[in-house]
Motif scaffolding. Structure first.
Motif, PDB file in Angstrom:
ATOM      1  N   SER A  90      18.971 -33.234   8.802  1.00  0.00           N
ATOM      2  CA  SER A  90      19.635 -31.973   8.480  1.00  0.00           C
ATOM      3  C   SER A  90      18.654 -30.807   8.327  1.00  0.00           C
ATOM      4  O   SER A  90      19.072 -29.691   8.030  1.00  0.00           O
ATOM      5  CB  SER A  90      20.451 -32.145   7.195  1.00  0.00           C
ATOM      6  OG  SER A  90      19.659 -32.736   6.191  1.00  0.00           O
ATOM      7  N   PRO A 115      20.917 -30.847   1.883  1.00  0.00           N
ATOM      8  CA  PRO A 115      19.978 -31.490   2.816  1.00  0.00           C
ATOM      9  C   PRO A 115      18.734 -32.057   2.125  1.00  0.00           C
ATOM     10  O   PRO A 115      18.204 -33.078   2.554  1.00  0.00           O
ATOM     11  CB  PRO A 115      19.603 -30.349   3.785  1.00  0.00           C
ATOM     12  CG  PRO A 115      20.749 -29.398   3.702  1.00  0.00           C
ATOM     13  CD  PRO A 115      21.206 -29.466   2.275  1.00  0.00           C
ATOM     14  N   ALA A 156      16.784 -38.898  -0.575  1.00  0.00           N
ATOM     15  CA  ALA A 156      17.769 -39.860  -1.084  1.00  0.00           C
ATOM     16  C   ALA A 156      17.917 -39.749  -2.597  1.00  0.00           C
ATOM     17  O   ALA A 156      17.719 -40.715  -3.328  1.00  0.00           O
ATOM     18  CB  ALA A 156      17.384 -41.288  -0.680  1.00  0.00           C
ATOM     19  N   ARG A 170      18.678 -33.549  -0.704  1.00  0.00           N
ATOM     20  CA  ARG A 170      19.032 -34.847  -1.265  1.00  0.00           C
ATOM     21  C   ARG A 170      19.106 -35.897  -0.171  1.00  0.00           C
ATOM     22  O   ARG A 170      18.865 -37.081  -0.437  1.00  0.00           O
ATOM     23  CB  ARG A 170      20.330 -34.734  -2.064  1.00  0.00           C
ATOM     24  CG  ARG A 170      20.108 -33.863  -3.288  1.00  0.00           C
ATOM     25  CD  ARG A 170      21.366 -33.578  -4.091  1.00  0.00           C
ATOM     26  NE  ARG A 170      21.082 -32.606  -5.148  1.00  0.00           N
ATOM     27  CZ  ARG A 170      22.009 -32.072  -5.923  1.00  0.00           C
ATOM     28  NH1 ARG A 170      23.280 -32.423  -5.779  1.00  0.00           N
ATOM     29  NH2 ARG A 170      21.677 -31.199  -6.849  1.00  0.00           N
ATOM     30  N   ASP A 171      19.373 -35.475   1.078  1.00  0.00           N
ATOM     31  CA  ASP A 171      19.243 -36.394   2.223  1.00  0.00           C
ATOM     32  C   ASP A 171      17.784 -36.736   2.431  1.00  0.00           C
ATOM     33  O   ASP A 171      17.418 -37.887   2.666  1.00  0.00           O
ATOM     34  CB  ASP A 171      19.697 -35.717   3.530  1.00  0.00           C
ATOM     35  CG  ASP A 171      21.196 -35.655   3.645  1.00  0.00           C
ATOM     36  OD1 ASP A 171      21.870 -36.333   2.839  1.00  0.00           O
ATOM     37  OD2 ASP A 171      21.683 -34.923   4.526  1.00  0.00           O
ATOM     38  N   VAL A 222      13.781 -35.387   9.184  1.00  0.00           N
ATOM     39  CA  VAL A 222      14.949 -35.268   8.302  1.00  0.00           C
ATOM     40  C   VAL A 222      16.056 -34.609   9.136  1.00  0.00           C
ATOM     41  O   VAL A 222      15.907 -33.455   9.568  1.00  0.00           O
ATOM     42  CB  VAL A 222      14.614 -34.416   7.054  1.00  0.00           C
ATOM     43  CG1 VAL A 222      15.846 -34.221   6.185  1.00  0.00           C
ATOM     44  CG2 VAL A 222      13.479 -35.062   6.259  1.00  0.00           C
TER      45      VAL A 222
END
Ligand code: PBG
Length: 309
Positions: free
Chosen positions: A30, A184, A190, A186-187, A28
């Protein structure tokens, strides 16, 4: 001898993100050191964490497909259900906590069923109860509703009991603020909402007394453990919850708190190890019994080396 507060590996909970496939460990961007893991790789990583003394993991899912109501969340074949079964078999002593929410599973990214542009509370609560039962059936020791709908703790408790899961505990995200520090995360899954924000159901950062009311409601509805989230920007809330309630109290050092330390350390502006340990001790000092942190394994390694501030 005169130190008032301690932090130990046994206080820490490590989050994981389960995704479809095999042999997958997708970084991931971030969140350095954090991955989306397929179930096989997740079991390996969880075993490594358990070997370092971490007693519990918190599971999130990245489903193969999303829809308007997030139905993959209560499928007995869902991604978190698969991860739970594999972990239960491979690591019988590890405490398995499963997040209960829909934002990872809905195509619009909101935490429940929509009615126009609003999340409809009661239909969402009914679905949360189905998800919680499915997670318990797959082997979760603790289910952790993070959706912030009203009345969900009582509904989840009744559904678990009716399905024969009286011993499955509930860790309520009782005081969860509508925070920019979740960016981050939610990154990672998604789950950013495609429109609007979560202020209709998550809390206003300005409100501490309301946080106490939220906790009181969840305690009345039979939460077994309660949580304040995020951690560092809300230490006052943590402290007040500790003073008012005697249930086990968790704090979530969220994705943005973790990303900030790494980003600054990457520039050479902060010392990551020291900032991590200082923040953990501060969270414990404010009153948390348990700390959920992406830095759990880093902390475990530092503690094993005899870390002192
Ligand atoms: C699901 C959920 C979120 C987090 C935990 N559960 C995201 C959100 O509310 O948007 C955030 C965790 C983190 O930032 O590390 N609702």
């Amino acid at each position: 001898m005169v130190r008032e507060t301690s932090v130990g590996t046994a206080d820490l909970i490590l989050p994981f993100f389960a995704c479809p496939g095999t042999g997958v460990a997708r970084a991931v961007a971030s969140m350095p050191g954090v991955f989306q893991h397929s179930v096989d790789r997740l079991v390996e990583a969880a075993r490594a964490a358990a070997d370092e003394g971490i007693p519990a993991v918190l599971l999130f899912g990245i489903p193969a497909s999303k829809d308007a109501i997030g139905s993959c969340a209560w499928s007995d074949d869902g991604i978190v259900q698969q991860a739970l079964r594999a972990l239960r078999t491979a690591l019988p002593d590890l405490v398995l906590i499963a997040d209960v929410c829909f934002c990872e599973y809905t195509d619009h990214g909101h935490c429940g069923v929509l009615d126009g542009e609003r999340v409809a509370n009661d239909p969402t609560v009914a679905n949360l109860a189905r998800q919680a039962v499915s997670l318990a059936r797959a082997g979760a020791d603790i289910v952790a509703p993070s959706d912030m709908m009203d009345g969900r703790i009582g509904a989840v408790r009744s559904a678990l009991d009716a399905a024969g899961f009286e011993d499955t505990a509930i860790l309520s995200y009782a005081a969860k603020f509508a925070s920019a520090f979740y960016g981050p995360f939610r990154d990672a899954v998604a789950s950013a909402p495609t429109f609007g924000d979560r202020r209709g159901y998550q809390m206003d950062p300005a409100n501490a007394r309301e946080a106490l009311r939220e906790v009181a409601l969840d305690v009345e509805e039979a939460a077994d453990l309660v949580m304040v989230k995020p951690a560092l920007p809300y230490l006052d809330v943590l402290c007040r919850v500790r003073q008012r309630f005697d249930l086990p109290l968790a704090a979530y050092q969220v994705s943005g708190e973790y990303a900030m330390m790494h980003a600054a350390a990457g520039h050479g502006w902060l010392d990551y190890d020291r900032c991590l340990m200082e923040s953990l001790i501060a969270i414990r000092r404010a009153g948390a019994d348990l700390v959920i942190t992406y830095g759990a394994r880093d902390a475990a390694r530092l503690l094993a080396k005899g870390w002192t501030p």
